[in-house]
Design a protein around this motif. Structure first.
Motif, PDB file in Angstrom:
ATOM      1  N   ILE A  13     -51.414  37.331  -0.321  1.00 15.73           N
ATOM      2  CA  ILE A  13     -50.053  37.515   0.201  1.00 15.73           C
ATOM      3  C   ILE A  13     -49.156  38.139  -0.861  1.00 15.73           C
ATOM      4  O   ILE A  13     -48.388  39.064  -0.579  1.00 15.73           O
ATOM      5  CB  ILE A  13     -49.481  36.166   0.699  1.00 15.73           C
ATOM      6  N   MET A  14     -49.265  37.643  -2.088  1.00 12.77           N
ATOM      7  CA  MET A  14     -48.451  38.221  -3.167  1.00 12.77           C
ATOM      8  C   MET A  14     -48.864  39.661  -3.448  1.00 12.77           C
ATOM      9  O   MET A  14     -48.015  40.503  -3.739  1.00 12.77           O
ATOM     10  CB  MET A  14     -48.574  37.373  -4.434  1.00 12.77           C
ATOM     11  N   ALA A  15     -50.159  39.954  -3.375  1.00 14.71           N
ATOM     12  CA  ALA A  15     -50.630  41.321  -3.630  1.00 14.71           C
ATOM     13  C   ALA A  15     -50.065  42.290  -2.599  1.00 14.71           C
ATOM     14  O   ALA A  15     -49.642  43.399  -2.942  1.00 14.71           O
ATOM     15  CB  ALA A  15     -52.153  41.361  -3.621  1.00 14.71           C
ATOM     16  N   PHE A  16     -50.031  41.880  -1.335  1.00 12.72           N
ATOM     17  CA  PHE A  16     -49.457  42.746  -0.316  1.00 12.72           C
ATOM     18  C   PHE A  16     -47.941  42.840  -0.444  1.00 12.72           C
ATOM     19  O   PHE A  16     -47.352  43.900  -0.232  1.00 12.72           O
ATOM     20  CB  PHE A  16     -49.830  42.268   1.082  1.00 12.72           C
ATOM     21  N   ALA A  17     -47.301  41.736  -0.784  1.00 10.40           N
ATOM     22  CA  ALA A  17     -45.838  41.731  -0.865  1.00 10.40           C
ATOM     23  C   ALA A  17     -45.325  42.572  -2.031  1.00 10.40           C
ATOM     24  O   ALA A  17     -44.270  43.209  -1.916  1.00 10.40           O
ATOM     25  CB  ALA A  17     -45.332  40.289  -1.005  1.00 10.40           C
ATOM     26  N   PHE A  18     -46.061  42.584  -3.122  1.00 10.53           N
ATOM     27  CA  PHE A  18     -45.591  43.294  -4.306  1.00 10.53           C
ATOM     28  C   PHE A  18     -46.428  44.530  -4.621  1.00 10.53           C
ATOM     29  O   PHE A  18     -46.475  44.983  -5.756  1.00 10.53           O
ATOM     30  CB  PHE A  18     -45.571  42.348  -5.513  1.00 10.53           C
ATOM     31  N   MET A  23     -40.503  43.337 -13.174  1.00 12.63           N
ATOM     32  CA  MET A  23     -40.703  42.055 -12.530  1.00 12.63           C
ATOM     33  C   MET A  23     -41.855  42.126 -11.513  1.00 12.63           C
ATOM     34  O   MET A  23     -42.653  41.202 -11.435  1.00 12.63           O
ATOM     35  CB  MET A  23     -39.399  41.625 -11.851  1.00 12.63           C
ATOM     36  N   THR A  24     -41.893  43.219 -10.756  1.00 10.69           N
ATOM     37  CA  THR A  24     -42.958  43.323  -9.764  1.00 10.69           C
ATOM     38  C   THR A  24     -44.331  43.445 -10.431  1.00 10.69           C
ATOM     39  O   THR A  24     -45.325  42.983  -9.875  1.00 10.69           O
ATOM     40  CB  THR A  24     -42.745  44.524  -8.824  1.00 10.69           C
ATOM     41  N   MET A  25     -44.351  44.032 -11.611  1.00 12.20           N
ATOM     42  CA  MET A  25     -45.629  44.153 -12.306  1.00 12.20           C
ATOM     43  C   MET A  25     -46.150  42.770 -12.720  1.00 12.20           C
ATOM     44  O   MET A  25     -47.354  42.496 -12.633  1.00 12.20           O
ATOM     45  CB  MET A  25     -45.476  45.048 -13.535  1.00 12.20           C
ATOM     46  N   VAL A  26     -45.270  41.891 -13.132  1.00 14.95           N
ATOM     47  CA  VAL A  26     -45.671  40.533 -13.507  1.00 14.95           C
ATOM     48  C   VAL A  26     -46.179  39.782 -12.275  1.00 14.95           C
ATOM     49  O   VAL A  26     -47.209  39.098 -12.334  1.00 14.95           O
ATOM     50  CB  VAL A  26     -44.482  39.783 -14.155  1.00 14.95           C
ATOM     51  N   LEU A  27     -45.489  39.925 -11.157  1.00 12.70           N
ATOM     52  CA  LEU A  27     -45.916  39.250  -9.940  1.00 12.70           C
ATOM     53  C   LEU A  27     -47.235  39.815  -9.416  1.00 12.70           C
ATOM     54  O   LEU A  27     -48.066  39.078  -8.883  1.00 12.70           O
ATOM     55  CB  LEU A  27     -44.826  39.342  -8.874  1.00 12.70           C
ATOM     56  N   ARG A  28     -47.449  41.107  -9.584  1.00  8.74           N
ATOM     57  CA  ARG A  28     -48.725  41.700  -9.200  1.00  8.74           C
ATOM     58  C   ARG A  28     -49.843  41.179 -10.091  1.00  8.74           C
ATOM     59  O   ARG A  28     -50.966  40.937  -9.628  1.00  8.74           O
ATOM     60  CB  ARG A  28     -48.643  43.225  -9.276  1.00  8.74           C
TER      61      ARG A  28
END
Length: 100
Positions: free
Chosen positions: A87-92, A1-6
């Motif tokens: 923000i998403m890049a830092f979060a994930f 899941m984190t890979m998709v969000l990244r």
């Protein structure tokens, strides 16, 4: 899941850089600084959907919230994509663990 969000964050950052690059190229062509707003970018994609969105804002949302949404349409076109992407890049991002 984190890979998709990244991956989604990477796509958002690339879209932001493309919009910023388009503004730079237009500025170089015209000889003056040109920065498109989100509404101007939306107009190049589809004028009718922007008009329909504005009508929906006026009839659905309270006036203070509708004016806030229309104000959001006046920000630089690259800003929402870039800020959300970063923000998403830092979060994930991958977190390294240090073992002592």
């Amino acid at each position: 899941m984190t890979m998709v969000l990244r991956f989604i964050s990477l796509v958002l950052i690339v879209i932001s850089l493309m919009l910023l690059g388009a503004d730079v190229m237009t500025s170089l062509e015209k000889g003056e600084v040109v920065v498109r707003s989100l509404a101007q970018f939306w107009t190049t994609v589809d004028v009718a959907s922007l008009n329909a969105f504005k009508v929906w804002l006026e009839h659905t949302l309270p006036p203070w919230l509708a004016s806030g949404a229309e104000g959001f349409l006046n920000v630089y076109s690259w800003a929402p994509f870039g800020v959300l992407g970063v923000i998403m890049a830092f979060a994930f991002s991958r977190h390294s663990t240090y073992e002592e």
